[in-house]
Motif scaffolding. Sequence first.
Motif, short mmCIF file in Angstrom:
data_model
loop_
_atom_site.label_atom_id
_atom_site.label_comp_id
_atom_site.label_asym_id
_atom_site.label_seq_id
_atom_site.Cartn_x
_atom_site.Cartn_y
_atom_site.Cartn_z
N ALA A 73 0.92 -1.31 -0.14
CA ALA A 73 0.11 -0.09 0.15
C ALA A 73 0.73 1.51 0.21
O ALA A 73 0.95 2.67 -1.02
N GLN A 74 1.72 1.62 0.86
CA GLN A 74 2.94 2.61 1.42
C GLN A 74 3.70 2.68 -1.02
O GLN A 74 3.73 3.85 -1.34
N GLU A 76 2.70 1.90 -3.66
CA GLU A 76 1.48 1.89 -4.27
C GLU A 76 1.67 3.38 -4.28
O GLU A 76 0.89 4.13 -4.93
N ASP A 77 1.10 4.41 -2.74
CA ASP A 77 1.45 5.36 -2.07
C ASP A 77 2.20 6.27 -3.78
O ASP A 77 2.75 7.44 -4.04
N ARG A 79 3.74 5.40 -5.86
CA ARG A 79 3.03 4.79 -7.17
C ARG A 79 2.17 6.28 -8.17
O ARG A 79 2.29 6.76 -8.92
N GLN A 80 1.34 6.51 -7.04
CA GLN A 80 0.08 7.04 -7.48
C GLN A 80 1.18 8.89 -7.35
O GLN A 80 0.08 9.73 -8.86
N GLU A 81 2.27 9.30 -6.85
CA GLU A 81 2.06 10.33 -6.81
C GLU A 81 3.81 10.50 -7.50
O GLU A 81 4.62 11.64 -6.89
N GLY A 122 -2.71 -2.36 -7.97
CA GLY A 122 -2.50 -1.63 -6.38
C GLY A 122 -3.67 -2.10 -6.39
O GLY A 122 -4.82 -2.42 -4.59
N GLU A 124 -4.89 -5.14 -3.75
CA GLU A 124 -5.22 -5.48 -2.23
C GLU A 124 -5.73 -6.82 -1.48
O GLU A 124 -6.67 -7.24 -2.22
#
Length: 981
Positions: A73-74, A76-77, A79-81, A122, A124
């Motif tokens: 999850a971290q 993925e964050d 990657r989104q940024e 993404g 989960e």
Amino acid sequence: MALDMVSDRASTDALATSVSDMLAEAAHHLPDQAPLHAFVHHNTLHAFEHLPFKEALRLAAKEFDATTLMTEAQFEDARQEGRIRKSDLLAAIDESVEDPDAALFEGGPTRRAYLLWRLQSGLETPSEASIGWWLHDKKYLHRPHPLSRSAARLSTSPLYAQNPRATSPAQLQAFWSQLLLSVPPKTNESTPERLRDVILRRYDLDTDEWIKPVLIRLSAAYLDQGVAEIGMPNRQEGFYSAVRSVLTTKKVLREPWLDGIASDFASFPEAGGVDAVEAILETSGYPRRAWPLVIRATLAILPGWAGMFSKFEREADKAPAFALPAKLADWLAVALLLDRAAIRRAARKLGLQTASLMEELDAGQTEQRSEPDATIAFEVFVAAQAFDLVATLAESEEKRRGFTDGIARFSSFERRWILQLAYERRHRQATLDAMIEHTELCGTAKPEAPRLQAVFCMDEREESTRRHLEEYAPGTETFGCAGFFGVAMRYKGLDDVTSRPLCPVVRTPQHYVEEIPVDREEAERYKAALRRRGLALARAEQSERSLLLGSAWALLAGLVEGAHLVARSIAPRFAHHTHHKATHGHHHAPQTRLALFRKDNETTPDGLYRGYSFEEAADIVFGQLTSMGLTGPFAPLVLIAGHGSSSLNNPHEAAHDCGATGGGRGGPNARAFAQMANHPEVRSLLSEKGIIIPDTTWFIGGYHNTCDDSMAYYDEDLVPEHHHQDVAAMKEALAQACLGDAQERCRRFEDAPANIGRREALRIAEAHAQDLAQPRPEYGHATNAVCYIGRRSLTRGLFLDRRAFLISYDPEQDAEGAVLASILEAAGPVGAGINLEYYFSFVDPVKFGCGTKLPHNISGLIGVMDGHSSDLRTGLPWQMVEIHEPVRLLTIVEAMPERLAQIAADSAIVGSLVGNGWIQLVSRHPETGEYARYHDGKFVPHTPELAGFPSAEASHDLFCGVRGHLGFGHIQALKEDTARA
């Protein structure tokens, strides 16, 4: 681990032939943290440094039941940024995956195609306990998953079906049932090592929960450094003897399960130590081959306390107030006896026979469950829908098993490792590309005739200080080196109770230096005033506990202290200045000097030389100036600036001090170096070595407080009159630099406006240092990510966002590479230690960090506990690491690849860090300017991916209004008259 499985080390018989060897090997896996006052950053996984980084992460995660990589999850964050791009993922997959073009099954997607989808999807994966809820309540068995056919949007690979087929609920349910028959069964990797583990597995009774409170109280009482009103008796006889006395003769710690503990102590050697450990193990019933595992598992009951005993045993001089005969073997013997008593009580309570428990333990099997691993089944279930392969896999067991096995091999750890490589690649690309672009814009500019030369610690917090100094005083040339400046000494300041080493922890000082007063009568008056103040405080404390005055004093003290605490929280700067003036206003510290030089071989009782000979001093100055490339021409004034940090309510304050001085403050080292470089005899010897310092040059020592951004200067009364204007100009330039520095770092604080002004930022910084309620006085090394070793002219004017250790090195003055080798051997472990402790404290703040500061209490001046009773917490608090990016230190060296490869081959320290991937090594060719990364035993040329490079008039224009990490940028040259208020 089973008793006969020691896969990460040699066999038990070959490795440990004695209990001493077994204990030494087990101790290597304990935390190696020093007491709080001497806190020094180190690699949390120091016991695994002999392994490649990836393998070390895997083994440490299992041994400590910890997280060694960020969560998906971290990532993925990130990657989104934009911190991970598709190109980074592709490069990481090709670098780490064997045969990425291989298909998961014949005609199916390749490993690359699957991973590219999986790492960008993404997805989960639910926990085992919640999979049923996901399938039924989210109706994943009744309708396609939201990621169904998503792979087609991410790739044009022809290896999976391009003609989508509708999937009915009945097909989904049947496919799920098929998968449960195809996936491997679950495995419980927890294997009993002690009898406690058998009882816990069979009866859910944890005897360690009985042992821990008692062992914590005993450990804390023994190591206490004077905080307790009544000290633990018989401490000088050792921990085992002291505990024996307490548990057998004192009416304390009378827990029911401790019945019989006196008889246990009477059955074993009174002296304790290794003999007691061996005797206890001999009678325990454990087979000898199990002893190494039993020892390690017993130490793991409270690894923080065990590690501190080990630290005190090896480095008794690290004790804050007084040394104790602390021995890890004593601690282990006590823990084994407590464990023996707890097991005896539990067996009696449950009606068990110890022999039967030992038989089950000796079998040592790993539990294998018959039910399928539903988490793998879920991964395959969603991936099959994403690639539109449900019908294909349902029709072929061979393809289904191939697809399942292919996905199962890319576990969460393997996926996160690839994401880590991609995460680091994006940072590496951005850094190297910025350096290339910056060099093209400004070449290798530096002042032709500098008016000031300033030497700072390599610390990344000084990167911004140097940059702002050069912006506001362009005639300044700055340098960076390890902040002890080559002066490895044991130092005692005027107000210090004991001396302490001021040098890297890997060095043992051979010289003793003391700060002495110029006027001894003035010093006696100063010390007498301090004694009177201390006596008054002591009498006040005694009055608090008296029968007659206690209540009245408590009321009065409560009112005074209550008002003081409120003032500390509401107006910390004002409260600090008022309190300091009230308590210190009438006894100022006297003027002092360093007793730095000796004329003979006089030594201290500890065998240390009292000061340095002129020849030794000349060697230190020559070596330091040569390594930095500061060999001339010299400016009229040369500042040597040490650094440290001071804050009111911060147990980990020493972690913000200078790591190069062993967790101390570098001011005395800077002062000593300046005094050496100014001495005529030393300069005469330097001229014989080829370094001529003109009479028109003066060295001055200074100290930068990185918490409140203040500067202090030493021995100003010795500065020649013709340099007074130079000193005044230097002070003004440093004051301006500190204003800019405070403004840049205050943007990180949530309680300060992101676009805060410079003077307001300095007030915020000062308040943070004095605020009793402030959990974040400064973020310390939380932004470290880069180490650059080379000429400052290549990074001058480059905005590095306080993220880079900067070490000055001139390859043109180091033909044989000897200087570079010494720099890498000294600075490499320091930088890597800082970087890796922040890395691990971030990725697992509970196991490798010490959690949040909120419940912390200082225990005996040596460490922190959660609340009143816990294991000694090691690592860094979350408030120090929360903004950190966990990447391995990108070490860029201005040297030819061949030279770096040779140094790594010749040096065990450098070779381990580089060869095993604990740091990322990049070469910048001094002549061509080409960059190459060390990977898999060779240097691979860097391919730029330039995508815009910001440029601004000043640093402020790049960081103003922004909270998070910034990209690097180019700072345009400023004229001397453009300094802004």
